[in-house]
Design an enzyme around this catalytic site. Structure first.
Site, PDB file in Angstrom:
ATOM      1  N   GLU A   1     -32.598 -22.069 122.122  1.00  0.00           N
ATOM      2  CA  GLU A   1     -32.466 -21.697 123.607  1.00  0.00           C
ATOM      3  C   GLU A   1     -32.529 -22.930 124.345  1.00  0.00           C
ATOM      4  O   GLU A   1     -31.842 -22.908 125.711  1.00  0.00           O
ATOM      5  CB  GLU A   1     -33.500 -20.533 124.005  1.00  0.00           C
ATOM      6  CG  GLU A   1     -33.391 -19.418 123.096  1.00  0.00           C
ATOM      7  CD  GLU A   1     -34.199 -19.587 121.816  1.00  0.00           C
ATOM      8  OE1 GLU A   1     -34.972 -18.565 121.438  1.00  0.00           O
ATOM      9  OE2 GLU A   1     -34.257 -20.689 121.114  1.00  0.00           O
TER      10      GLU A   1
ATOM     11  N   ALA B   1     -28.262 -21.658  84.800  1.00  0.00           N
ATOM     12  CA  ALA B   1     -26.889 -22.007  84.276  1.00  0.00           C
ATOM     13  C   ALA B   1     -26.973 -21.402  82.796  1.00  0.00           C
ATOM     14  O   ALA B   1     -27.941 -21.583  81.985  1.00  0.00           O
ATOM     15  CB  ALA B   1     -26.686 -23.341  83.995  1.00  0.00           C
TER      16      ALA B   1
ATOM     17  N   ARG C   1     -30.727 -25.962  96.418  1.00  0.00           N
ATOM     18  CA  ARG C   1     -32.031 -26.805  96.414  1.00  0.00           C
ATOM     19  C   ARG C   1     -32.232 -27.124  98.198  1.00  0.00           C
ATOM     20  O   ARG C   1     -33.191 -27.190  98.448  1.00  0.00           O
ATOM     21  CB  ARG C   1     -31.764 -28.101  95.769  1.00  0.00           C
ATOM     22  CG  ARG C   1     -31.763 -27.818  94.281  1.00  0.00           C
ATOM     23  CD  ARG C   1     -31.693 -29.139  93.357  1.00  0.00           C
ATOM     24  NE  ARG C   1     -31.698 -28.874  91.961  1.00  0.00           N
ATOM     25  CZ  ARG C   1     -31.694 -29.921  91.157  1.00  0.00           C
ATOM     26  NH1 ARG C   1     -31.422 -31.200  91.513  1.00  0.00           N
ATOM     27  NH2 ARG C   1     -31.980 -29.415  89.954  1.00  0.00           N
TER      28      ARG C   1
ATOM     29  N   THR D   1     -39.994 -27.188  81.355  1.00  0.00           N
ATOM     30  CA  THR D   1     -39.032 -27.543  81.766  1.00  0.00           C
ATOM     31  C   THR D   1     -39.015 -29.188  82.131  1.00  0.00           C
ATOM     32  O   THR D   1     -38.050 -30.174  81.684  1.00  0.00           O
ATOM     33  CB  THR D   1     -38.267 -27.056  82.949  1.00  0.00           C
ATOM     34  OG1 THR D   1     -38.055 -25.548  82.747  1.00  0.00           O
ATOM     35  CG2 THR D   1     -37.051 -27.658  83.762  1.00  0.00           C
TER      36      THR D   1
END
Length: 358
Positions: free
Chosen positions: A46, A149, A179, A191
């Site tokens: 704004e 994946a 990401r 991981t």
């Protein structure tokens, strides 16, 4: 409102810990000014729109703004934060009408605009751009996306110590934007130890955006970690979530790493529900989960994932390969009635599916 929404999208990769907002000022079917929220700490949409009118019309901006319509995708703020309230600035210019796309339960601008004699219209729009903001505000938890994946037989790795890519470079490049959309990228120690990932945004177009900053990286760790891993050496802030009996002494003096204690359950796992509440209290609205099957399974079993982004390569892996999910198959996004297929597209030879919680 459509023009304001398109403006809001421009800030989706730079809004870290904020929300996407676009604003249009018009009069007699002519756009006088516009603005959007660019990045954390920047002027709100704004204010940018009002300033654009003032800059282009230095001598008569008051006359132009008087009686005009301000269209904004989110209710203007009425409280002090990083910047002063937008409401106070709006009330200076005698707007005839304010059109709002989404109400903000934490603000009280609508009531005050009406009290000032300004007509207020609610033109409800989708919360797609600000799912994290509204989840944090209304559900007291961040919006959690899981990016995975896999092969056609739903496997994510050939074997536990294999770091070969399953999907195409084009799919991996597409994944970069998720990401960039996130305030926090969350993973597990398995991981980090197996893949040694950076988990950062490397797409130059995204990284070079004005106001862009790398998402904070979060690690759920139940065992001591070595500081020479890529996760720790890459630039940016990191959080290590662990139980009270597992404080990582070797990271205590690193100014870029914070240790966050989370209670553990009877099975010695961290309480993931409390973890997300803690993440919410730290003002992270959008979380991207990039993890192995163990952590993915835990999040799925506890109904903590709101959206799946799944890339499927046209290949089959052996029965000895790791499945992306090791729990009750009725909870898998492919089988669960809690999710719907929201989008599907082809990226080179890969298939991309987006499942969203109903």
């Amino acid at each position: 409102m459509l023009e304001a929404q398109e403006l809001a999208k421009k800030g989706q990769y730079t809004k870290q810990n904020g929300c996407c907002v676009g604003c249009i000022i018009s009069k007699n079917n002519k756009i006088l000014g516009q603005g959007y929220y660019e990045y954390f700490g920047a002027p709100h949409a704004e204010i940018k729109a009002i300033e654009s009118v003032k800059k282009a019309n230095k001598d008569n901006y008051m006359k132009l703004l008087s009686g005009s319509t301000l269209t904004v995708t989110l209710e203007p703020c009425s409280t002090f934060g990083k910047t002063p309230p937008c409401l106070d600035e709006i009330l200076k210019y005698n707007f005839k009408k304010v059109i709002i796309g989404a109400m903000d339960p934490s603000q009280s601008s609508i009531k005050k605009l009406k009290a000032a004699g300004i007509e207020v219209e609610i033109e409800k729009i989708s919360d797609e751009l600000n799912k994290g903001f509204f989840s944090s505000l209304l559900n007291k938890k961040p919006y959690v996306r899981a990016k995975i994946a896999m092969s056609e037989d739903q496997k994510i790795a050939f074997k536990e110590d294999d770091q070969q890519w399953i999907t195409s470079i084009e799919s991996r490049e597409d994944g970069q934007k998720y990401r960039a959309l996130s305030d926090l990228i969350l993973t597990g120690s398995g991981t980090v130890l197996t893949d040694d990932p950076y988990l950062n945004v490397r797409n130059k177009e995204l990284v070079n955006l004005k106001g862009f900053s790398q998402p904070v990286k979060g690690l759920i760790s139940s065992s001591p970690m070595k500081p020479n891993l890529n996760f720790f050496s890459v630039e940016g802030k990191k959080l290590i979530f662990c139980n009270k009996e597992n404080i990582h002494e070797n990271f205590k003096n690193d100014i870029n790493i914070s240790i966050v204690e989370i209670d553990r359950l009877e099975n010695d796992r961290l309480d993931l529900g409390k973890l997300l509440k803690k993440i919410n209290s730290l003002k992270f609205n959008d979380v991207l989960l990039e993890a192995g099957p163990s952590l993915i399974t835990s999040f799925i079993n506890e109904d903590l994932i709101d959206e799946f982004i799944i890339y499927i390569a046209p290949k089959m892996l052996s029965n000895t390969a790791l499945s992306f999910f090791n729990g009750d198959e009725t909870k898998s996004p492919f089988n669960s009635g809690q999710f719907e297929l929201a989008d599907e597209e082809r990226i080179k030879d890969d298939k991309k599916l987006i499942f969203k919680r109903i």
